[in-house]
Design an enzyme around this catalytic site. Structure first.
Site, short mmCIF file in Angstrom:
data_model
loop_
_atom_site.label_atom_id
_atom_site.label_comp_id
_atom_site.label_asym_id
_atom_site.label_seq_id
_atom_site.Cartn_x
_atom_site.Cartn_y
_atom_site.Cartn_z
N GLU A 49 0.82 -1.20 0.00
CA GLU A 49 0.00 0.00 0.00
C GLU A 49 0.87 1.27 0.00
O GLU A 49 0.56 2.24 -0.70
CB GLU A 49 -0.93 0.02 1.22
CG GLU A 49 -1.88 -1.16 1.30
CD GLU A 49 -1.33 -2.32 2.13
OE1 GLU A 49 -2.13 -2.94 2.86
OE2 GLU A 49 -0.12 -2.60 2.03
N GLU B 15 15.58 -30.13 -2.63
CA GLU B 15 16.32 -30.73 -3.73
C GLU B 15 17.15 -31.89 -3.20
O GLU B 15 18.26 -32.16 -3.68
CB GLU B 15 17.20 -29.68 -4.42
CG GLU B 15 16.40 -28.55 -5.06
CD GLU B 15 17.22 -27.70 -6.02
OE1 GLU B 15 18.22 -28.20 -6.58
OE2 GLU B 15 16.86 -26.52 -6.21
N ALA C 129 19.06 -42.94 -10.77
CA ALA C 129 20.49 -43.21 -11.01
C ALA C 129 20.62 -44.54 -11.72
O ALA C 129 19.73 -45.40 -11.66
CB ALA C 129 21.28 -43.21 -9.70
#
Length: 362
Positions: free
Chosen positions: A83, A294, A192
């Protein structure tokens, strides 16, 4: 579910200037929604830049309905609320003006004076608010403005604004940050090859997309296994200045002082624990709204099983790693069947799927 658009893009519309005059009830209602959408788009510029505060946007129109000021809150660069940024940008008297703001103006003195008083002092005629502030300390703005003789309208685009601010709202209601686990997997759900060697699974396009997720988060969390094997920086690329997300490293193993996580590019916190409850308790003490995970499967699945993962983003490669590859989830089919698919899009050759996780606790 939205196909062809990411969940973070659902509420991001092109920013355009609304300058038409407000005439009649129908035009008024339409214009209010458009102007609040503008405020919402502005607020989303604050992703990753406001914690522990929410993202907030504000748009000011004059008596004719023309935009004369606007702004958003970005606490990491300025304490001013949206604001105040909008009021300062107007550079003209605001008597009789209307301000559209995504969150109820605060009615208390914290790091800044109450926004309600700034609005009253500027002699606004009307305030349009999307969402009431659920925080007890900051609430009461609507009542204060009405007591000062200002017209106040509520709940314009409230559902959209709540979705956009879901991480902050989650923190207010649960006491912990909203946690988003980002993973890259092969077509057959592997992370993997059989010998466990680190493998690039996602495409360059997907890895570039992750930089946006990083920049929108307050902190990025990994385990010591990821820290030792990948030696990551965890710094969003293609961002200009400002504060980078904090880095959180979880686990008991020591990280050598020569590793990138010890550099001065961002704050790094080490949580030396393996208990999900204690990990999240310490994480919550920092006041983050949103944390991007992650981490690898051991830590990620432990937090998932304890009910602490709120969203899951999967970048899936079209290639398979074969029977000997390392699986990410114990039962991917059951997990995803119980989750809510929010969006699914193509990113280069990969598919990016964004899920809300069904709560099992925490």
């Amino acid at each position: 579910m939205t196909s062809g658009m990411d969940v973070y893009g659902l509420l991001h519309t092109p920013i355009s200037c609304y300058s038409k005059r407000v005439e009649g009830d129908g035009a008024e209602a339409m214009n209010a929604s458009e102007l609040m959408q503008r405020a919402l788009s502005l607020s989303e510029k604050g992703y990753g830049k406001t914690y522990p505060n929410p993202i907030v946007g504000a748009v000011i129109t004059d008596a004719a309905g023309t935009i004369i000021g606007e702004g958003c809150h970005q606490r990491q660069t300025s304490p001013d609320h949206a604001e105040i940024v909008a009021i300062n940008s107007a550079q003209q008297p605001l008597k009789g003006a209307t301000i559209y703001v995504t969150l109820e103006p605060c009615n208390h003195t914290g790091s800044t004076p109450p926004c309600t008083e700034a609005i009253i002092d500027a002699q606004f005629a009307r305030v349009v608010i999307s969402m009431r502030d659920p925080h007890e300390v900051a609430s009461g703005g609507v009542e204060r403005l009405r007591a000062a003789g200002i017209d106040v309208d509520l709940d314009v685009l409230s559902e959209a604004v709540q979705f956009s601010n879901r991480s902050w709202l989650h923190k207010i209601h649960t006491g912990r940050p909203r946690m988003i686990w980002k993973v890259a997997i092969s077509a057959d759900g592997k992370i993997a090859v059989g010998d466990g060697e680190p493998t690039w699974i996602s495409s360059e396009e997907s890895r570039a997309d992750v930089q946006t997720l990083r920049a929108q988060s307050d902190a990025i969390l990994i385990g010591t296994g990821t820290a030792l094997s990948d030696n990551p920086h965890l710094i969003p690329r293609n961002t200009s200045g400002g504060k980078y997300p904090d880095r959180i490293v979880v686990g008991l193993r020591e990280i050598p002082s020569t590793h990138n996580l010890h550099d001065s590019s961002a704050v790094t916190h080490f949580i030396k624990n393996q208990n999900p409850d204690k990990i999240v308790s310490e994480l919550s003490s920092y006041g983050y709204n949103q944390v991007l995970l992650e981490c690898g499967p051991t830590l990620g699945n432990a937090l998932l099983g304890a009910g602490y993962i709120d969203e899951l983003i999967i970048y899936r490669s079209p290639d398979s790693l074969g029977m000997e590859g390392a699986q990410l989830f114990e039962n991917e089919k059951a997990l995803l069947a119980s989750a809510e698919l929010m969006s699914q899009i193509a990113i280069g050759p990969d598919t990016k799927s964004h899920y809300f996780i069904a709560k099992r606790g925490g």
